[in-house]
Design an enzyme around this catalytic site. Structure first.
Site, PDB file in Angstrom:
ATOM      1  N   CYS A  81       0.873  -1.180   0.000  1.00 20.27           N
ATOM      2  CA  CYS A  81       0.000   0.000   0.000  1.00 20.27           C
ATOM      3  C   CYS A  81       0.901   1.218   0.000  1.00 20.27           C
ATOM      4  O   CYS A  81       1.598   1.477   0.989  1.00 20.27           O
ATOM      5  CB  CYS A  81      -0.914   0.007   1.221  1.00 20.27           C
ATOM      6  SG  CYS A  81      -1.881   1.537   1.356  1.00 20.27           S
ATOM      7  N   CYS A 232      -5.407   5.631  -3.943  1.00 15.46           N
ATOM      8  CA  CYS A 232      -4.653   4.383  -3.820  1.00 15.46           C
ATOM      9  C   CYS A 232      -3.266   4.649  -4.385  1.00 15.46           C
ATOM     10  O   CYS A 232      -3.117   4.951  -5.574  1.00 15.46           O
ATOM     11  CB  CYS A 232      -5.350   3.260  -4.583  1.00 15.46           C
ATOM     12  SG  CYS A 232      -4.390   1.722  -4.657  1.00 15.46           S
TER      13      CYS A 232
END
Length: 326
Positions: A81, A232
């Site tokens: 991430c 994201c």
């Protein structure tokens, strides 16, 4: 056990950051799952929930300062991430008084460092995003091809061209116009490939990308295990890579990537062996400091938890105001 924890975000992709090294033992899988349920729910969770948990632990092979695990709000574990890594980088930098080091993730040890602030009082970190693969087995996908690069997939759309890439999180990316970016096709396609389907058995992150100008993108993402998200990090890096390879981007030039939650900078690199990696540069904001017993957190007894709000979100909101004026 007493717990010290942070509520953090990168481009408003928000998480609870928990350092497991503060405990005499690692959390059990059952404890992690219970924390995820209690903390992350958008309906009943702490501080309006979160996109997931960031767990910081000891590195497993001695070459990195620490290891990061990413637990999505639905309980799945992400391989990486980018937005979360920036906040972990900041946490470790301040904890260990270091400005540049590596963090172990599921598939790679990634370089991170403190960067010049994007705006006044907006702490900013720069992180490596790699490795990159276009091979079907790394996605995984079952479309009868080894790679999917700028192609129409009739099962998804007769007009939108898609590229599949792992960075290492799997992403399905399409360059679209403004109307399509915000239209109903996006949700239809994204929910289809993230439910049971014959093409992407493990689901896939889906991003629609609008080119705003030279080296300027807007990326909207449906994140596997989360749904539509403010941003994201790996999606913005995947989009920047494909902009460089398929459109008019140039290696080593800074790209401005806007998203629902703000803005980041990216730089796409090509190595001597023909592989790629990206730099992701963006905020690492701490909104709250949290302290309490593990038992109370596991039981959702949030009235017993001490929560201290920082003033960092105020500065981040001021940064967003400047973006909206540009």
């Amino acid at each position: 056990m007493n717990v010290m924890m942070q509520k953090v975000h990168g481009s408003e992709n928000d998480f609870f950051l928990l350092d497991e090294t503060q405990f005499e033992r690692s959390l059990t899988a059952e404890e992690i799952e219970q924390l995820r349920i209690q903390l992350c729910s958008r309906e009943t969770g702490l501080l309006a929930g979160a996109d997931g948990l960031l767990l910081v632990g000891e590195g497993t092979h001695g070459t990195s300062n620490a290891r990061m695990r990413v637990i999505n709000s639905d309980g799945s574990e992400a391989s990486m991430c980018g937005n979360g890594l920036r906040t972990v980088a900041r946490y470790l930098a301040e904890k260990n008084q270091e400005k540049s080091f590596t963090v172990e993730t599921m598939f790679a040890d990634l370089k991170v460092r403190q960067a010049p602030n994007l705006a006044e009082e907006v702490a900013t970190y720069q992180v490596e995003i790699s490795p990159v693969s276009f091979e079907a087995v790394t996605i995984p996908m079952h479309l009868g091809v080894q790679t999917l690069i700028d192609e129409i997939v009739p099962a998804l759309s007769n007009t939108i061209r898609f590229t599949a890439v792992a960075v290492p999180n799997p992403h399905l990316v399409a360059f679209v116009d403004h109307e399509t970016l915000n239209g109903p096709e996006f949700e239809r396609i994204a929910t289809y490939v993230n439910n049971e389907n014959p093409y992407f058995p493990e689901g896939i992150n889906v991003s629609f990308v609008e080119i705003l100008g030279k080296n300027q993108l807007f990326v909207r993402t449906y994140e596997r295990g989360v749904g539509f998200t403010s941003a994201c990090g790996t999606a913005m890096c995947a989009s920047s890579l494909l902009y460089t390879l398929l459109k008019d981007g140039v290696f080593y030039e800074e790209i401005t990537v806007k998203n629902t939650g703000g803005m980041v900078k990216t730089v796409v690199h090509e190595t001597s062996d023909g592989s790629y990696w990206m730099e992701l540069i963006g905020n690492a904001t701490i909104t709250h400091l949290i302290e309490g017993s593990l038992t109370d957190l596991l039981n959702g007894a949030f009235e017993k938890i001490t929560i201290t709000e920082t003033n960092e979100q105020k500065h981040y909101q001021e940064f967003l105001q400047t973006l909206s004026q540009k």
